[in-house]
Motif scaffolding. Structure first.
Motif, PDB file in Angstrom:
ATOM      1  N   GLU A  51       0.785  -1.171  -0.079  1.00 18.11           N
ATOM      2  CA  GLU A  51      -0.050  -0.085  -0.004  1.00 18.11           C
ATOM      3  C   GLU A  51       1.044   1.266   0.131  1.00 18.11           C
ATOM      4  OE1 GLU A  51      -3.199   2.090   3.068  1.00 18.11           O
ATOM      5  OE2 GLU A  51      -3.357   0.007   2.630  1.00 18.11           O
ATOM      6  N   GLU A  52       1.987   1.299   1.027  1.00 17.37           N
ATOM      7  CA  GLU A  52       2.949   2.335   0.831  1.00 17.37           C
ATOM      8  C   GLU A  52       3.376   2.519  -0.485  1.00 17.37           C
ATOM      9  OE1 GLU A  52       2.511   0.113   3.051  1.00 17.37           O
ATOM     10  OE2 GLU A  52       2.532   1.080   5.204  1.00 17.37           O
ATOM     11  N   LEU A 182       8.835   4.927   1.154  1.00 21.71           N
ATOM     12  CA  LEU A 182       9.076   5.950   2.370  1.00 21.71           C
ATOM     13  C   LEU A 182       8.013   7.201   2.132  1.00 21.71           C
ATOM     14  CD1 LEU A 182      12.877   6.094   2.731  1.00 21.71           C
ATOM     15  CD2 LEU A 182      11.301   5.037   3.960  1.00 21.71           C
ATOM     16  N   SER A 183       8.053   7.644   0.820  1.00 16.92           N
ATOM     17  CA  SER A 183       7.110   8.600   0.468  1.00 16.92           C
ATOM     18  C   SER A 183       5.597   8.280   0.716  1.00 16.92           C
ATOM     19  CB  SER A 183       7.123   9.002  -1.175  1.00 16.92           C
ATOM     20  OG  SER A 183       6.366  10.075  -1.274  1.00 16.92           O
ATOM     21  N   GLY A 184       5.139   7.159   0.325  1.00 17.41           N
ATOM     22  CA  GLY A 184       3.914   6.436   0.710  1.00 17.41           C
ATOM     23  C   GLY A 184       3.620   6.386   2.086  1.00 17.41           C
ATOM     24  N   SER A 185       4.381   5.996   2.809  1.00 13.86           N
ATOM     25  CA  SER A 185       4.404   5.871   4.341  1.00 13.86           C
ATOM     26  C   SER A 185       4.108   7.290   5.100  1.00 13.86           C
ATOM     27  CB  SER A 185       5.449   5.174   4.737  1.00 13.86           C
ATOM     28  OG  SER A 185       5.247   5.066   6.496  1.00 13.86           O
ATOM     29  N   ALA A 186       5.067   8.223   4.524  1.00 13.46           N
ATOM     30  CA  ALA A 186       4.832   9.452   5.199  1.00 13.46           C
ATOM     31  C   ALA A 186       3.350  10.197   4.618  1.00 13.46           C
ATOM     32  CB  ALA A 186       6.081  10.725   4.595  1.00 13.46           C
ATOM     33  N   PHE A 187       3.107  10.134   3.308  1.00 16.69           N
ATOM     34  CA  PHE A 187       1.588  10.310   2.987  1.00 16.69           C
ATOM     35  C   PHE A 187       0.592   9.688   3.942  1.00 16.69           C
ATOM     36  CE2 PHE A 187      -1.921   9.731   0.089  1.00 16.69           C
ATOM     37  CZ  PHE A 187      -2.165  10.885  -0.368  1.00 16.69           C
TER      38      PHE A 187
END
Length: 261
Positions: A51-52, A182-187
């Protein structure tokens, strides 16, 4: 949790001695993403943080900007398919290219040759700085928390740091996928990366630098080497690039004022 490795029987040589042994090999799976009913990309990736990865890819490719842009995400692990329903994409069709994204670097991956990438990045204005010892601490953390790499030698890893604390970690067979995760997790968590550090196990190509620019991260620490194009872009985009980072050694290539002795 998905199985990250598979066991293979291999013939291992030690000098002139050959021996059959069982070896752990990292898994690689295709992940095909559909956005509003249209197939947009197939990523070759590790079967984790799916998902991330999807959120980060859509964010970095300009399909979405805020969590409200996504109405539904469905994942079929058995067929490695993801369907996302979201806001209509405002990017001009003639500027986009449907692409097959591989785990390695090559012509298949987005770079400045795609017009939408140029439209999505601007020079950073962050004045964020860190002590040199903090940079070393992230390198040490990366070395001490790479269990899957230690087992298989087949993945890259990276993390997000702030004031000496590690906030997020990801790993993948593909270097680009690490940054998307990393970007998706931060999002997903609402984390603003503008005054944070990314540390990373690989080398810094222009494509990796472009990912960092889209994430608006001012400092990138890498164990590997940068390319000349990546450094030219980093200087133009006001991003600090550190390479060849080891326990107490590193090279600061661009924007050195962000690193305090």
């Amino acid at each position: 949790m998905p199985n990250e490795t598979v066991t293979h029987s291999i013939l291992k040589a030690n000098g002139l001695t050959l021996e059959w042994v069982e070896d752990e090999v990292v898994r690689e799976v295709p992940l095909t993403i559909h956005y509003n009913g249209e197939e947009i990309a197939t990523l070759l990736c590790s079967p984790s943080q799916t998902e991330e990865l999807v959120y980060g890819f859509l964010l970095n490719e300009g399909f979405i900007r805020v969590p409200q842009d996504v109405q539904e995400l469905r994942h079929d692990p058995s067929d490695h398919l993801v369907w996302v329903e979201g806001k209509p994409c405002n990017l001009q069709k003639e500027l986009m290219s449907k692409r097959f994204v591989s785990a390695c670097c090559g012509k298949s991956r987005a770079s400045f040759c795609f017009a939408n990438d140029v439209l999505m990045v601007t020079p950073l204005t962050s004045t964020y700085s860190i002590p040199l010892q903090e940079a070393y601490s992230y390198v040490q953390f990366l070395q001490s928390n790479s269990n899957l790499f230690d087992l298989t030698g087949g993945v890259h890893s990276g993390g997000v740091g702030y004031q000496g604390k590690v906030l997020q970690m990801s790993y993948d067979i593909g270097r680009h996928n690490v940054f998307d995760k990393l970007s998706g997790s931060a999002f997903n968590t609402g984390l603003n990366l503008e005054n944070h550090v990314i540390f990373f196990s690989g080398r810094v190509s222009s494509e990796i630098l472009l990912k960092v620019a889209k994430m608006k991260v001012p400092i990138l620490i890498a164990r590997g080497a940068p390319t000349d194009m990546a450094l030219s872009q980093a200087a133009a985009l006001n991003i600090t690039v550190i390479g060849f980072a080891r326990e107490q050694r590193l090279n600061i290539y661009t924007c050195p004022d962000r690193i305090i002795p």
